[in-house]
Design an enzyme around this catalytic site. Sequence first.
Site, PDB file in Angstrom:
ATOM      1  N   CYS A 227     -14.586  14.157   3.808  1.00 48.71           N
ATOM      2  CA  CYS A 227     -15.759  13.317   4.077  1.00 48.71           C
ATOM      3  C   CYS A 227     -15.866  13.016   5.574  1.00 48.71           C
ATOM      4  CB  CYS A 227     -15.650  12.010   3.298  1.00 48.71           C
ATOM      5  SG  CYS A 227     -15.500  12.256   1.518  1.00 48.71           S
TER       6      CYS A 227
ATOM      7  N   HIS B 161     -10.173  -6.113   6.560  1.00 50.63           N
ATOM      8  CA  HIS B 161      -8.971  -5.868   7.359  1.00 50.63           C
ATOM      9  C   HIS B 161      -9.344  -5.429   8.776  1.00 50.63           C
ATOM     10  CE1 HIS B 161     -10.168  -2.241   5.264  1.00 50.63           C
ATOM     11  NE2 HIS B 161      -9.498  -1.494   6.107  1.00 50.63           N
TER      12      HIS B 161
ATOM     13  N   GLU C 250      -7.013   3.643  -5.863  1.00 52.16           N
ATOM     14  CA  GLU C 250      -8.246   3.931  -5.131  1.00 52.16           C
ATOM     15  C   GLU C 250      -8.436   5.441  -5.121  1.00 52.16           C
ATOM     16  OE1 GLU C 250      -7.862   2.061  -1.295  1.00 52.16           O
ATOM     17  OE2 GLU C 250      -8.246   0.068  -2.136  1.00 52.16           O
TER      18      GLU C 250
ATOM     19  N   CYS D  79      -5.860  15.358   0.528  1.00 56.99           N
ATOM     20  CA  CYS D  79      -7.113  15.043  -0.167  1.00 56.99           C
ATOM     21  C   CYS D  79      -7.802  16.341  -0.548  1.00 56.99           C
ATOM     22  CB  CYS D  79      -8.029  14.198   0.733  1.00 56.99           C
ATOM     23  SG  CYS D  79      -9.462  13.523  -0.160  1.00 56.99           S
TER      24      CYS D  79
ATOM     25  N   PHE E  47       0.838  -1.189   0.000  1.00 59.18           N
ATOM     26  CA  PHE E  47       0.000   0.000   0.000  1.00 59.18           C
ATOM     27  C   PHE E  47       0.879   1.248   0.000  1.00 59.18           C
ATOM     28  CE2 PHE E  47      -2.764  -3.309   1.280  1.00 59.18           C
ATOM     29  CZ  PHE E  47      -4.042  -2.933   0.885  1.00 59.18           C
TER      30      PHE E  47
ATOM     31  N   CYS F 131     -14.600   9.521   6.806  1.00 61.03           N
ATOM     32  CA  CYS F 131     -13.247   9.070   6.470  1.00 61.03           C
ATOM     33  C   CYS F 131     -12.532   8.600   7.726  1.00 61.03           C
ATOM     34  CB  CYS F 131     -12.460  10.194   5.802  1.00 61.03           C
ATOM     35  SG  CYS F 131     -10.814   9.658   5.278  1.00 61.03           S
ATOM     36  N   ASP F 132     -11.952   7.395   7.663  1.00 57.57           N
ATOM     37  CA  ASP F 132     -11.273   6.811   8.825  1.00 57.57           C
ATOM     38  C   ASP F 132      -9.764   6.719   8.623  1.00 57.57           C
ATOM     39  OD1 ASP F 132     -11.204   4.872   6.897  1.00 57.57           O
ATOM     40  OD2 ASP F 132     -12.209   3.329   8.066  1.00 57.57           O
ATOM     41  N   THR F 133      -9.242   7.509   7.695  1.00 55.06           N
ATOM     42  CA  THR F 133      -7.826   7.441   7.361  1.00 55.06           C
ATOM     43  C   THR F 133      -7.105   8.721   7.765  1.00 55.06           C
ATOM     44  OG1 THR F 133      -8.349   6.052   5.458  1.00 55.06           O
ATOM     45  CG2 THR F 133      -6.180   7.069   5.486  1.00 55.06           C
TER      46      THR F 133
END
Length: 198
Positions: free
Chosen positions: A33, A192, A92, A29, A23, A36-38
């Site tokens: 959003c 995951h 992605e 970004c 990855f 968003c969990d990142t």
Amino acid sequence: MRVNEIFHSIQGEGRYTGTPAVFLRFAGCNLNCWFCDTEFHSFTEMSEEEIVAEVCKYPSRNVVITGGEPTLQLTASLAEKLHAAGFFIMLETNGTRALPEGCDVDWITCSPKLQGPSPSVIYPLNIQRIDEVKVVYEGAVQDMAQYDAIRAAEYRLQPCFTGDKQKDTFITNQTIEYILAHPKWSLSLQTHKVLGVR
């Protein structure tokens, strides 16, 4: 290039779920959003050569380029270098930006965010091709008609994760009900998270 992280794991979502991959997460970004969990704000500056060298340290020859929004930084030359190193490139993206001219990737997963924080805010799709649409589903309150015009090879519906177990169960059940009634869509889970891996 601003790289948030590079790590080796299994793909947890979509068509290639369970596939080992490296990855490459770019920082930054163009959207914000709520679900968003990142964490994609921190970064290390790396050259394309440094990125390829780091990615090549792992045995998998699948690379998932993600973010944030990776098209803010992805270049045709980086994609060419990754292909030359034998990688299958999966992207992605939120789809709001086109790929740079000449940028060749093998699989594009688009998670469109067509509706902004208010009805007057629309995020149009500008990506040239979509192989897989992945919609984060918030339940029956969501207007799915807005995705009808999107052309893709495959369509995935992924329950929105809120962190509230009762609400998440409710949304997951609504997601399954929607898919059963609309068989064009198939289920995507964040496996995951289920497995407790990155």
